[in-house]
Scaffold this active site. Structure first.
Site, PDB file in Angstrom:
ATOM      1  N   ASP A   1     -65.853 -58.525 -85.145  1.00  0.00           N
ATOM      2  CA  ASP A   1     -65.138 -59.029 -86.324  1.00  0.00           C
ATOM      3  C   ASP A   1     -66.036 -59.079 -87.559  1.00  0.00           C
ATOM      4  O   ASP A   1     -67.254 -58.909 -87.465  1.00  0.00           O
ATOM      5  CB  ASP A   1     -64.593 -60.434 -85.992  1.00  0.00           C
ATOM      6  CG  ASP A   1     -63.610 -60.930 -87.035  1.00  0.00           C
ATOM      7  OD1 ASP A   1     -63.031 -60.096 -87.762  1.00  0.00           O
ATOM      8  OD2 ASP A   1     -63.425 -62.162 -87.138  1.00  0.00           O
TER       9      ASP A   1
ATOM     10  N   GLU B   1     -66.320 -55.608 -92.254  1.00  0.00           N
ATOM     11  CA  GLU B   1     -65.988 -54.730 -93.417  1.00  0.00           C
ATOM     12  C   GLU B   1     -67.241 -54.383 -94.212  1.00  0.00           C
ATOM     13  O   GLU B   1     -67.246 -53.282 -94.775  1.00  0.00           O
ATOM     14  CB  GLU B   1     -64.959 -55.435 -94.305  1.00  0.00           C
ATOM     15  CG  GLU B   1     -63.602 -55.633 -93.655  1.00  0.00           C
ATOM     16  CD  GLU B   1     -63.596 -56.652 -92.513  1.00  0.00           C
ATOM     17  OE1 GLU B   1     -64.373 -57.619 -92.610  1.00  0.00           O
ATOM     18  OE2 GLU B   1     -62.856 -56.465 -91.545  1.00  0.00           O
TER      19      GLU B   1
ATOM     20  N   ASP C   1     -55.832 -60.435 -89.906  1.00  0.00           N
ATOM     21  CA  ASP C   1     -55.244 -61.757 -90.145  1.00  0.00           C
ATOM     22  C   ASP C   1     -53.853 -61.690 -90.774  1.00  0.00           C
ATOM     23  O   ASP C   1     -53.668 -61.979 -91.960  1.00  0.00           O
ATOM     24  CB  ASP C   1     -56.177 -62.583 -91.028  1.00  0.00           C
ATOM     25  CG  ASP C   1     -57.520 -62.803 -90.359  1.00  0.00           C
ATOM     26  OD1 ASP C   1     -57.635 -62.542 -89.145  1.00  0.00           O
ATOM     27  OD2 ASP C   1     -58.455 -63.222 -91.052  1.00  0.00           O
TER      28      ASP C   1
END
Ligand code: GLC
Length: 663
Positions: free
Chosen positions: A306, A309, A418
Site C-alpha cells: 500500500d 504511489e 479507497d
C-alpha cells in the site's frame, strides 16, 4: 521524431516487441504536433482502455491523467486514481480499430473528446516516450496481442479466490479470532483475514506489535488449521528511527531516495517521519523484497502493498514552509479568499508536486528525478515483493498493490483503493473490472461494502452479489466507519447464501481465470467484445461477461427489487434463492428481472454450461468430485491444478460432463 526511451522494465523481454520507430508509421491514426498526439473520432467511435480510472467503460467525453494518485474520493470529476495505464483501444468500426500504448512514466493527459467532442488528444509532459500501435482484428484479438506484448498475468494461489475479511481497526489478535469465529458460527465461508497497519509496531514495516499480537506465527498456524490465511499489509515508506533495523540497514547501504543535496528525502506517512526505499535501484529493491521473509517465516502466504504511489502526507521542508505561511495570516482580517488560502495550507501539503520533484532515483540507467518516473514507483514495489516471494517461497503467493503501471500485472494484482460505501461505487467497480483486465490485471476487486463511509445491509448484499464474481473478493473498511462484516447486520442467512454461492461457483471462476491468464484473454469483458455487431450490447455498461459462458447484471441501486437486463441472445437464467438453484430459459431482448436482496441472478450463454460444486466453508475443503454442470451444453473445459505450483499450463484443462469425465 519519436524517441525510444526504454528505461522502465515494463516489457516482458520474452515478448515480441514491435516498436514504431518512425513518425510515418503513426499515420493514418495520429498526427503529432507540439508534443501532442491527435486523432479524430467519428460519431460512433468508442474508446476503451485506461485501466483503473473513473467513469464509463467507453472513455469518451472526459479528460484523464496518468499520475498515480493517493486520492480517497473517487468522484466523476477526478482525473487520476492509483494506477497509470496508458493505453486506449479505439473502435471506429470494423475497418478502423487499433490500440495505442503510450509507454511513458511521467504525467500524461488523455483528452478523449473533452475539449472537442470529436478529438482525442494525448499530451505527455515531454517526448521521452515509446508508442506502440496494435491494429486490426476483433477487439478481443487486439487485446490478446497487447497482452502478449506486456507479458503474462500474475497467477494467485487457489485460496486467493476465497472470501476475505479485512478492516483497518483490528488492533489485536482477539479481533482477528472474533472475525473468524463469527463467520464460522454463522456458516459464512471465509479464507483470508487481512492485517492492516494495526499489527505493526508503530507502523514500522516488517515488525509485529508484541503486546497486541504476542505470537503471530502461532496465530497464523492456528488459523490455518481452520482454513484461514492471514494477509498483512506492507507500506512503501520506512520509519526514520535509529535502532529499527530496516531503517538502519537501508540508510547504511544508501537504499533510500535522496534529495538534490544527496541527503535522504524525509517525508511523513503512517509512521510519522519516513524515508522512501528506492525501488528503482535494483539492489535496494532486492534488499526490500528480502525483508518479506520476516513474515513468511511466520507462516504468512500473502501480502497487500500500500501507499506506493507513493503517498506523501508532508515532507520536512513542506511542513516548515506551511508553518511559515500560516503565520502570515495571523492577526489579519481574513477576507474570504485569504480564508480559503489559509484553510488550504495544510491539506495542500499532501502528495504535492514540490515533494514529487524534490527527490531522486538511482536506476541502472542513471539518476532520475522522481517526477519523471513517478508512475513506476508502485510498479517497482510490487516487482520487488513478487520476485522476492518467488525466491523465498518457490510457490504461488497472494499479492496485490494499490499503485500500478502497465506491466505490474505480471507481478501481482491490484485492488481499486479507497472507495466509498456509495451505490455509485458498485457501478464504478463493475466498470473498472473489464478495463483493468484489458491491460492484464485479472486478479482484481474493490473494497466490498466501501472503504470510507457507513455501509448498510442492503448495500453490502448487493455489493457481495456482484463481488462473488471478482477474483479478489474482500470486504474492507476504514477505522471509524460502521462495522460491515457479513455478520454485522443482524440476520446472517442472506449473506451466508450469497457468499456460499461464490464457493459453489469457484470451479468455474478459477478455471476461467486461469484460462484467461494463460491465453492472454479477458476474464471480465464488456458485452461489445463478444457481441460485436449488436449496437445495443455496445452501449450496455452495467452488465459484464464473466469468462466464456456467463453474463452478470448486478443491481446497484437502492430500494429496488429488480432491474432491466438486456440479453443479446437466448440465455439460461440461473437464480439462487435461499441457497437453492433454479433455472429458466429466456429469449433475446430486454427483460425486467425480479431480484430481491436475498437472490443472486446470472445468465449462461446458449450452448454453454458451467460447473457448480457443493458448498464448503473454505477453499481447502472444496470438493471437485461434487461438480454438476448446468446450462445448455453437456460439457465444460475445466482448468484444474494444485493451486500452488508456479508452473501452470493449459495442459491442465480437461473436458468434463455430467455423465462422466472425458480427457
Ligand atoms: C490506505 C489503504 C487502506 C488502508 C489504510 C490504512 O488508505 O488504501 O486500504 O486501510 O491505508 O492502512
Amino acid at each position: 521524431m519519436i524517441r525510444k526511451w526504454s528505461f522502465s522494465p515494463y516489457i516482458d523481454t520474452k515478448a515480441v516487441v514491435r516498436k514504431i520507430e518512425s513518425e510515418s508509421a503513426l499515420l493514418p491514426y495520429f498526427s503529432h504536433q507540439d508534443g501532442k498526439y491527435t486523432y479524430r473520432m467519428n460519431e460512433r467511435t468508442r474508446v476503451y482502455g485506461l485501466g483503473e480510472q473513473i467513469r464509463g467503460i467507453n472513455k469518451r467525453g472526459w479528460v484523464y491523467e496518468s499520475y498515480c494518485a493517493d486520492d480517497p474520493i473517487h468522484t466523476e470529476e477526478k482525473r487520476s486514481l492509483y494506477g497509470a495505464h496508458n493505453f486506449i483501444l479505439v473502435d471506429a468500426g470494423k475497418d478502423e480499430r487499433f490500440l495505442a500504448f503510450f509507454d511513458y512514466p511521467a504525467k500524461i493527459r488523455f483528452d478523449i473528446g473533452y475539449t472537442d467532442s470529436d478529438i482525442i488528444q494525448v499530451t505527455p509532459e515531454n517526448d521521452r516516450l515509446d508508442l506502440y500501435l496494435i491494429e486490426g482484428g476483433t477487439l478481443k484479438e487486439i487485446i490478446r496481442e497487447f497482452r502478449s506484448l506486456i507479458g503474462r498475468s500474475y497467477l494467485p494461489p487457489f485460496f486467493a479466490f476465497g472470501y476475505g475479511q479485512s478492516r483497518w481497526g483490528y488492533v489485536k489478535e482477539e479481533d482477528i479470532r472474533e472475525a473468524v469465529s463469527k463467520h464460522r458460527e454463522a456458516g459464512i465461508p471465509l479464507d483470508t483475514v487481512y492485517l492492516d497497519i494495526d499489527y505493526m509496531e508503530d507502523f514500522q514495516d516488517f515488525t509485529v506489535n508484541k503486546v497486541r499480537f504476542p505470537d503471530l506465527k502461532a496465530l497464523s498456524a492456528e488459523l490455518k488449521e481452520q482454513g484461514i490465511r492471514l494477509i498483512p499489509i506492507i507500506d512503501a515508506a520506512v520509519k526514520v528511527r535509529e535502532g529499527y533495523s530496516v531503517y538502519d540497514e537501508g540508510k547504511e547501504k544508501g537504499y533510500f531516495c535522496k534529495d538534490e543535496n544527496g541527503e535522504e528525502f524525509v517525508t511523513a506517512v503512517w509512521p510519522g517521519r519516513s524515508v522512501l526505499p528506492d525501488f528503482l535501484n535494483e539492489d535496494a529493491s532486492r534488499w526490500f523484497g528480502n525483508q518479506y521473509q520476516t513474515l513468511t517465516d511466520m507462516g504468512i502466504e500473502g501480502f497487500w502493498n500500500d501507499m506506493n504511489e507513493p503517498a506523501l502526507f508532508y515532507s520536512d521542508k513542506g511542513l516548515k514552509t506551511a508553518f511559515e505561511k500560516i503565520k502570515t495570516f495571523e492577526g489579519k482580517n481574513l477576507e474570504v479568499y485569504d480564508y480559503f488560502n489559509a484553510r488550504n495550507v495544510f491539506p495542500s501539503l499532501s502528495n504535492s508536486k514540490e515533494d514529487y520533484t524534490a527527490f531522486y532515483h538511482r536506476t541502472p540507467e542513471g539518476v532520475f528525478n522522481h517526477n519523471d518516473v513517478h508512475n513506476l514507483y508502485g510498479f517497482n514495489m510490487t516487482r520487488s515483493a513478487s520476485e522476492a516471494l518467488q525466491r523465498i517461497r518457490g510457490q504461488r503467493f497472494l499479492l496485490f498493490s494499490r499503485a500500478s503501471y502497465i506491466g505490474a500485472h505480471r507481478y501481482g494484482g491490484v485492488w481499486t483503493g479507497d472507495n466509498h460505501a456509495w451505490w455509485s461505487h458498485i457501478l464504478q467497480s463493475i466498470r473498472q473490472m473489464p478495463s483493468l483486465n484489458m491491460c492484464g490485471f485479472l486478479y482484481t476487486g474493490s473494497d466490498i461494502g466501501g472503504f470510507g463511509g457507513d455501509c448498510t445491509r442492503d448495500l453490502l448484499l448487493r455489493w457481495l452479489s456482484f463481488a462473488i464474481f471478482t477474483p479478489l473478493m474482500r470486504n474492507h473498511s476504514a477505522v471509524g466507519t460502521r462495522r460491515q462484516e457479513a455478520y454485522s447486520f443482524g440476520d446472517t442467512e442472506d449473506f451466508r447464501d450469497i457468499i456460499t454461492l461464490r464457493y459453489r461457483l469457484l470451479p468455474y471462476l478459477y478455471s476461467e481465470f486461469m484460462k484467461a491468464a494463460l491465453k492472454n484473454d479477458l476474464y471480465f469483458s464488456p458485452l461489445s467484445f463478444v457481441y460485436e455487431d449488436d449496437e445495443i450490447a455496445a452501449e450496455v455498461e452495467d452488465q459484464l461477461m464473466v469468462g466464456e459462458a456467463l453474463m452478470i447484471a448486478p443491481v446497484y441501486t437502492q430500494n429496488v427489487s429488480g432491474r432491466m437486463v438486456y440479453l443479446p441472445e437466448e440465455m439460461t437464467m440461473v437464480r439462487m434463492h435461499k441457497g437453492e438453484i433454479s433455472i429458466e430459459e429466456l429469449k433475446q431482448g430486454h427483460h425486467y428481472i425480479h431480484i430481491p436482496l436475498s437472490d443472486v441472478v446470472f445468465f449462461i450463454r446458449k450452448g454453454f454450461a458451467i460447473p457448480l460444486c457443493d458448498p464448503a466453508d473454505c477453499t481447502d475443503k472444496l470438493d471437485y468430485a461434487t461438480i454438476q454442470l448446468i446450462g445448455t451444453s453437456d460439457s465444460y473445459e475445466l482448468y484444474r491444478d494444485d493451486g500452488v505450483s508456479l508452473k501452470a499450463s493449459l495442459e491442465n484443462v480437461r473436458i468434463i460432463s455430467n455423465s462422466r469425465e472425458r480427457s
